[in-house]
Scaffold this motif. Sequence first.
Motif, mmCIF file in Angstrom:
data_model
loop_
_atom_site.group_PDB
_atom_site.id
_atom_site.type_symbol
_atom_site.label_atom_id
_atom_site.label_comp_id
_atom_site.label_asym_id
_atom_site.label_seq_id
_atom_site.Cartn_x
_atom_site.Cartn_y
_atom_site.Cartn_z
ATOM 1 N N LEU A 160 0.952 -1.355 -0.179
ATOM 2 C CA LEU A 160 0.068 -0.623 0.024
ATOM 3 C C LEU A 160 0.947 1.240 0.206
ATOM 4 O O LEU A 160 1.624 1.889 0.930
ATOM 5 N N GLN A 161 0.629 1.880 -1.023
ATOM 6 C CA GLN A 161 1.021 3.353 -1.150
ATOM 7 C C GLN A 161 0.260 4.797 -0.805
ATOM 8 O O GLN A 161 -1.275 5.055 -1.501
ATOM 9 N N ILE A 162 -0.300 5.884 0.283
ATOM 10 C CA ILE A 162 -1.192 6.183 1.288
ATOM 11 C C ILE A 162 -0.633 7.880 -0.039
ATOM 12 O O ILE A 162 0.441 8.208 -0.369
ATOM 13 N N PRO A 163 -1.744 7.832 -0.982
ATOM 14 C CA PRO A 163 -2.268 8.795 -1.416
ATOM 15 C C PRO A 163 -1.473 10.207 -0.717
ATOM 16 O O PRO A 163 -1.508 10.354 -0.040
ATOM 17 N N ILE A 164 -1.562 11.067 -1.686
ATOM 18 C CA ILE A 164 -0.964 12.105 -1.903
ATOM 19 C C ILE A 164 -2.729 13.165 -1.231
ATOM 20 O O ILE A 164 -3.034 13.656 -2.204
ATOM 21 N N VAL A 165 -1.965 14.319 -0.035
ATOM 22 C CA VAL A 165 -3.812 14.888 0.437
ATOM 23 C C VAL A 165 -3.545 16.091 0.609
ATOM 24 O O VAL A 165 -2.570 16.634 0.918
ATOM 25 N N SER A 166 -4.318 17.550 0.038
ATOM 26 C CA SER A 166 -4.315 18.204 0.633
ATOM 27 C C SER A 166 -5.084 18.512 1.185
ATOM 28 O O SER A 166 -6.880 18.445 0.643
ATOM 29 N N LEU A 167 -4.907 20.435 1.614
ATOM 30 C CA LEU A 167 -6.226 21.116 2.262
ATOM 31 C C LEU A 167 -6.834 22.180 1.225
ATOM 32 O O LEU A 167 -6.298 23.300 0.794
ATOM 33 N N ASN A 168 -7.813 22.484 1.061
ATOM 34 C CA ASN A 168 -8.385 22.934 0.324
ATOM 35 C C ASN A 168 -9.129 24.241 1.009
ATOM 36 O O ASN A 168 -8.705 24.810 1.926
ATOM 37 N N VAL A 187 -1.897 24.434 -2.937
ATOM 38 C CA VAL A 187 -1.912 25.118 -1.841
ATOM 39 C C VAL A 187 -0.833 23.795 -0.589
ATOM 40 O O VAL A 187 -0.662 22.500 -1.669
ATOM 41 N N GLU A 188 -0.582 23.819 0.726
ATOM 42 C CA GLU A 188 0.463 22.994 1.069
ATOM 43 C C GLU A 188 -0.134 21.837 1.136
ATOM 44 O O GLU A 188 -1.713 21.890 1.990
ATOM 45 N N PRO A 189 0.151 20.774 0.810
ATOM 46 C CA PRO A 189 -0.247 19.842 0.876
ATOM 47 C C PRO A 189 -0.098 18.473 2.691
ATOM 48 O O PRO A 189 0.904 19.545 3.329
ATOM 49 N N VAL A 190 -1.435 17.843 2.834
ATOM 50 C CA VAL A 190 -1.324 17.555 3.967
ATOM 51 C C VAL A 190 0.004 16.387 4.050
ATOM 52 O O VAL A 190 0.761 16.343 5.614
ATOM 53 N N ASN A 191 -0.542 15.216 3.836
ATOM 54 C CA ASN A 191 1.471 14.804 3.679
ATOM 55 C C ASN A 191 1.971 15.183 1.942
ATOM 56 O O ASN A 191 0.756 14.580 1.145
ATOM 57 N N LYS A 192 2.811 15.349 1.389
ATOM 58 C CA LYS A 192 4.035 15.777 0.446
ATOM 59 C C LYS A 192 3.763 14.933 -0.347
ATOM 60 O O LYS A 192 4.757 15.269 -1.572
ATOM 61 N N GLU A 193 4.267 13.594 -0.029
ATOM 62 C CA GLU A 193 4.761 12.598 -0.727
ATOM 63 C C GLU A 193 4.129 11.269 -0.900
ATOM 64 O O GLU A 193 3.541 11.727 0.219
ATOM 65 N N LYS A 194 3.696 9.919 -1.423
ATOM 66 C CA LYS A 194 3.043 9.131 -0.540
ATOM 67 C C LYS A 194 3.949 8.902 -0.762
ATOM 68 O O LYS A 194 5.074 8.253 -0.053
ATOM 69 N N ARG A 195 3.052 7.357 0.864
ATOM 70 C CA ARG A 195 3.934 6.895 1.844
ATOM 71 C C ARG A 195 3.375 5.398 2.257
ATOM 72 O O ARG A 195 2.553 5.101 2.467
ATOM 73 N N LYS A 196 4.252 5.213 2.109
ATOM 74 C CA LYS A 196 4.277 3.588 2.899
ATOM 75 C C LYS A 196 3.061 3.305 4.829
ATOM 76 O O LYS A 196 3.896 4.464 5.522
ATOM 77 N N LEU A 197 2.527 2.214 4.910
ATOM 78 C CA LEU A 197 2.408 2.710 6.268
ATOM 79 C C LEU A 197 3.862 1.460 6.692
ATOM 80 O O LEU A 197 4.248 0.853 6.537
ATOM 81 N N THR A 198 3.652 1.992 8.030
ATOM 82 C CA THR A 198 5.300 1.359 9.387
ATOM 83 C C THR A 198 4.052 0.280 9.664
ATOM 84 O O THR A 198 3.000 -0.124 10.609
ATOM 85 N N LEU A 199 4.006 -1.151 9.119
ATOM 86 C CA LEU A 199 3.493 -2.350 9.560
ATOM 87 C C LEU A 199 4.446 -3.192 10.648
ATOM 88 O O LEU A 199 5.346 -3.009 10.507
ATOM 89 N N SER A 200 3.504 -3.505 11.539
ATOM 90 C CA SER A 200 4.690 -4.307 12.648
ATOM 91 C C SER A 200 3.748 -5.313 13.831
ATOM 92 O O SER A 200 2.682 -5.568 12.988
ATOM 93 N N SER A 201 4.651 -6.288 14.240
ATOM 94 C CA SER A 201 3.353 -7.305 14.298
ATOM 95 C C SER A 201 2.619 -8.215 13.232
ATOM 96 O O SER A 201 1.678 -8.412 13.756
ATOM 97 N N ILE A 202 3.733 -8.196 12.330
ATOM 98 C CA ILE A 202 2.654 -8.668 11.213
ATOM 99 C C ILE A 202 1.588 -10.827 11.594
ATOM 100 O O ILE A 202 2.807 -11.057 11.290
ATOM 101 N N PRO A 203 0.715 -10.736 11.561
ATOM 102 C CA PRO A 203 0.039 -11.820 11.460
ATOM 103 C C PRO A 203 0.618 -13.126 10.219
ATOM 104 O O PRO A 203 -0.354 -12.553 9.401
ATOM 105 N N PHE A 204 1.042 -13.978 10.812
ATOM 106 C CA PHE A 204 0.597 -14.844 9.244
ATOM 107 C C PHE A 204 -0.265 -15.884 10.290
ATOM 108 O O PHE A 204 -0.893 -16.324 11.405
ATOM 109 N N SER A 205 -1.278 -17.367 9.374
ATOM 110 C CA SER A 205 -1.601 -18.555 9.981
ATOM 111 C C SER A 205 -0.980 -20.290 9.356
ATOM 112 O O SER A 205 -0.424 -19.652 8.106
ATOM 113 N N LEU A 206 -1.516 -20.906 10.207
ATOM 114 C CA LEU A 206 -1.938 -21.802 8.711
ATOM 115 C C LEU A 206 -2.746 -23.155 9.915
ATOM 116 O O LEU A 206 -2.424 -22.981 11.163
#
Length: 286
Positions: A160-168, A187-206
């Motif tokens: 996942l890449q989170i899109p760039i958004v701004s305040l109108n 207008v000034e972007p709220v987040n200036k570039e696409k970014r990825k989530l920082t994932l931790s404790s990633i679950p896997f199953s069997l």
Amino acid sequence: MGLPDASGDLSSEMEVDAFRRLFPLRYFERHLSESIRPDARPLGRARDTTLALGAVASAHGSALAKIGSTTMLAAIKMEVMTPFNRVTGRRLHWPAEAAPVISKQLSDTISSSGMINLKELSLVSGKAAWMAYLDIYCLDADGALFDAALLSAVAAFSHLQIPIVSLNDDGKIELISEEDDGAKLEVEPVNKEKRKLTLSSIPFSLTCILHKNYILADPTAEEESIMETAVTVVLDSSSRLVSFYKPGGPVLAHTSAVQDCVALTRQRVKELQNILDETLSGMEID
């Protein structure tokens, strides 16, 4: 001489196939007595597993997960909305009887694992936050559906890449289109570039099938249909127990069976983490 031999082999194959259809449990038990399964796997081994990222171009994150023949396609779309308790929506596209159960399992697993830091989804405190819609399509159902669904979801969030958004001018959040991505913004972007989530404790199953004194890891649909006791163990990447599912069947008589399932899951988590890491590394190189 070759023709009679060939006919004899064909006749033998037909007899085996007929026996398998008429007496499926006896057929499987003959294999189990030799610690092997009809597909030549050892009892504790999962099927070959592959991941492909970016399978859906229109999604903000997507992944195709394949475990044996079981194939799941996960796609994530991000929308900006007023914050509320739920941060993800799930839509499952497969047989109706399986979707509600697995949807709840996925919701509980993703939430209880702590994989996603909810603060990273905030845009303007108390006013705007990201909502992630997760769609999962079952392209082929051949057993262990939850395992493949969870793997596809985890891989999609990793991609996942989170899109760039701004305040109108009205103070509302606006999504910046791909065309405006590299352009100078008024207008000034709220987040200036696409970014990825920082994932931790990633679950896997069997998922494992328990039958008499045997434990079969990663069952096929045929194995699930004739052996009624199934358990699904979910561990995170640090081997912490996230959840344990047992949808039905006889009561487990021995805790040793549970411990053995957890041990098999621990090995499987390492395999899946390596597959995910290698797939992500390949994307970065490309």
